[in-house]
Scaffold this motif. Structure first.
Motif, PDB file in Angstrom:
ATOM      1  N   GLY A  22      18.737 -92.688 -21.497  1.00 16.21           N
ATOM      2  CA  GLY A  22      17.380 -92.860 -21.006  1.00 16.21           C
ATOM      3  C   GLY A  22      16.281 -92.441 -21.953  1.00 16.21           C
ATOM      4  O   GLY A  22      15.105 -92.647 -21.659  1.00 16.21           O
ATOM      5  N   ARG A  23      16.633 -91.839 -23.089  1.00 17.02           N
ATOM      6  CA  ARG A  23      15.590 -91.474 -24.051  1.00 17.02           C
ATOM      7  C   ARG A  23      14.987 -92.738 -24.628  1.00 17.02           C
ATOM      8  O   ARG A  23      15.680 -93.716 -24.868  1.00 17.02           O
ATOM      9  N   PHE A  24      13.711 -92.744 -24.832  1.00 13.12           N
ATOM     10  CA  PHE A  24      12.965 -93.884 -25.388  1.00 13.12           C
ATOM     11  C   PHE A  24      12.976 -95.102 -24.466  1.00 13.12           C
ATOM     12  O   PHE A  24      12.726 -96.219 -24.907  1.00 13.12           O
ATOM     13  N   ALA A  25      13.280 -94.911 -23.182  1.00 10.83           N
ATOM     14  CA  ALA A  25      13.396 -96.040 -22.259  1.00 10.83           C
ATOM     15  C   ALA A  25      12.064 -96.736 -22.022  1.00 10.83           C
ATOM     16  O   ALA A  25      12.021 -97.940 -21.818  1.00 10.83           O
ATOM     17  N   SER A  26      10.974 -96.001 -22.051  1.00  7.50           N
ATOM     18  CA  SER A  26       9.697 -96.620 -21.712  1.00  7.50           C
ATOM     19  C   SER A  26       8.755 -96.767 -22.895  1.00  7.50           C
ATOM     20  O   SER A  26       7.823 -97.546 -22.837  1.00  7.50           O
ATOM     21  N   GLY A  27       8.951 -96.006 -23.919  1.00  7.29           N
ATOM     22  CA  GLY A  27       8.024 -96.040 -25.041  1.00  7.29           C
ATOM     23  C   GLY A  27       6.778 -95.202 -24.804  1.00  7.29           C
ATOM     24  O   GLY A  27       5.889 -95.153 -25.637  1.00  7.29           O
ATOM     25  N   SER A  28       6.698 -94.548 -23.639  1.00 12.07           N
ATOM     26  CA  SER A  28       5.551 -93.706 -23.304  1.00 12.07           C
ATOM     27  C   SER A  28       6.028 -92.514 -22.491  1.00 12.07           C
ATOM     28  O   SER A  28       6.816 -92.674 -21.561  1.00 12.07           O
ATOM     29  N   LYS A  29       5.538 -91.339 -22.815  1.00 11.30           N
ATOM     30  CA  LYS A  29       5.940 -90.151 -22.054  1.00 11.30           C
ATOM     31  C   LYS A  29       5.355 -90.156 -20.644  1.00 11.30           C
ATOM     32  O   LYS A  29       5.825 -89.430 -19.778  1.00 11.30           O
ATOM     33  N   ASP A  30       4.346 -90.992 -20.404  1.00  9.40           N
ATOM     34  CA  ASP A  30       3.714 -91.048 -19.083  1.00  9.40           C
ATOM     35  C   ASP A  30       4.378 -92.049 -18.137  1.00  9.40           C
ATOM     36  O   ASP A  30       4.043 -92.091 -16.956  1.00  9.40           O
ATOM     37  N   VAL A  31       5.271 -92.882 -18.641  1.00  6.08           N
ATOM     38  CA  VAL A  31       5.953 -93.894 -17.827  1.00  6.08           C
ATOM     39  C   VAL A  31       7.400 -93.463 -17.658  1.00  6.08           C
ATOM     40  O   VAL A  31       8.109 -93.229 -18.631  1.00  6.08           O
ATOM     41  N   HIS A  32       7.846 -93.355 -16.408  1.00  8.61           N
ATOM     42  CA  HIS A  32       9.195 -92.899 -16.106  1.00  8.61           C
ATOM     43  C   HIS A  32      10.057 -94.097 -15.711  1.00  8.61           C
ATOM     44  O   HIS A  32       9.654 -94.918 -14.888  1.00  8.61           O
ATOM     45  N   VAL A  33      11.243 -94.174 -16.305  1.00 11.74           N
ATOM     46  CA  VAL A  33      12.149 -95.294 -16.082  1.00 11.74           C
ATOM     47  C   VAL A  33      13.511 -94.758 -15.658  1.00 11.74           C
ATOM     48  O   VAL A  33      14.013 -93.787 -16.222  1.00 11.74           O
ATOM     49  N   LEU A  34      14.107 -95.416 -14.668  1.00 10.46           N
ATOM     50  CA  LEU A  34      15.462 -95.106 -14.244  1.00 10.46           C
ATOM     51  C   LEU A  34      16.279 -96.388 -14.336  1.00 10.46           C
ATOM     52  O   LEU A  34      15.722 -97.478 -14.491  1.00 10.46           O
ATOM     53  N   MET A  35      17.593 -96.249 -14.234  1.00 12.04           N
ATOM     54  CA  MET A  35      18.446 -97.423 -14.231  1.00 12.04           C
ATOM     55  C   MET A  35      19.183 -97.499 -12.905  1.00 12.04           C
ATOM     56  O   MET A  35      19.835 -96.532 -12.498  1.00 12.04           O
ATOM     57  N   LEU A  36      19.047 -98.637 -12.238  1.00 12.28           N
ATOM     58  CA  LEU A  36      19.742 -98.899 -10.983  1.00 12.28           C
ATOM     59  C   LEU A  36      20.978 -99.738 -11.268  1.00 12.28           C
ATOM     60  O   LEU A  36      20.909-100.692 -12.056  1.00 12.28           O
ATOM     61  N   THR A  37      22.079 -99.418 -10.613  1.00 16.66           N
ATOM     62  CA  THR A  37      23.253-100.278 -10.645  1.00 16.66           C
ATOM     63  C   THR A  37      23.621-100.563  -9.202  1.00 16.66           C
ATOM     64  O   THR A  37      23.958 -99.652  -8.445  1.00 16.66           O
ATOM     65  N   THR A  38      23.499-101.831  -8.829  1.00 21.11           N
ATOM     66  CA  THR A  38      23.671-102.258  -7.448  1.00 21.11           C
ATOM     67  C   THR A  38      24.542-103.503  -7.425  1.00 21.11           C
ATOM     68  O   THR A  38      24.362-104.393  -8.259  1.00 21.11           O
ATOM     69  N   PRO A  39      25.464-103.610  -6.465  1.00 22.93           N
ATOM     70  CA  PRO A  39      26.253-104.837  -6.371  1.00 22.93           C
ATOM     71  C   PRO A  39      25.355-106.028  -6.007  1.00 22.93           C
ATOM     72  O   PRO A  39      24.426-105.887  -5.211  1.00 22.93           O
TER      73      PRO A  39
END
Length: 142
Positions: A22-39
């Motif tokens: 997840g490091r560098f996922a958004s390119g901005s420290k103010d934007v939070h990104v998660l990863m969803l894994t869903t069927p």
């Protein structure tokens, strides 16, 4: 061609998120990104995608702008069809229960939380000409 490019970009983003925890996922420290894994709702095949989120009292808020698409993004449709989803937050993996917000609860989250954090997101709703769906991911009770 556009949809193919979006899918390729998603695959690259998912690979990077997994590889770099997840490091560098958004390119901005103010934007939070998660990863969803869903069927998938039709195939049952797990699909992963990286999405923005905001912390809320009940859990994590996610929203399906689809970059202004006229229809809800596939990942959000899949999220509606499951009771539990896998979420990766940085290096941490957790199972969470998605709950789509509706009515006043959805409007309050959209206006008072999401648009207050980033008013630019509103342009996607204008472009899409639809109500952007919002869900809260709540920690799974063990």
């Amino acid at each position: 061609m556009g949809r193919r490019m979006l899918r390729m970009g998603n695959r690259i983003g998912v690979w990077m998120y997994r590889t770099l925890d997840g490091r560098f996922a958004s390119g901005s420290k103010d934007v939070h990104v998660l990863m969803l894994t869903t069927p998938g709702r039709r195939t049952g095949v797990p699909h992963s995608t990286c999405v923005r989120y905001l912390e809320a009292p009940d859990g994590l808020l996610v929203w399906g702008t689809g970059s202004g698409s006229r229809q809800d993004p596939d990942w959000f449709c899949n999220l509606r069809a499951v009771e539990v989803t896998d979420v990766q937050l940085g290096a941490k993996h957790v199972r969470m229960r998605p709950r789509e917000l509706t009515g006043v609860e959805r409007q309050t989250a959209w206006t008072d939380v999401i648009l207050r954090e980033d008013p630019g997101i509103g342009r996607f709703a204008t472009k899409a000409k639809r109500t952007i769906p919002v869900a809260v991911l709540e920690p799974e009770q063990r």
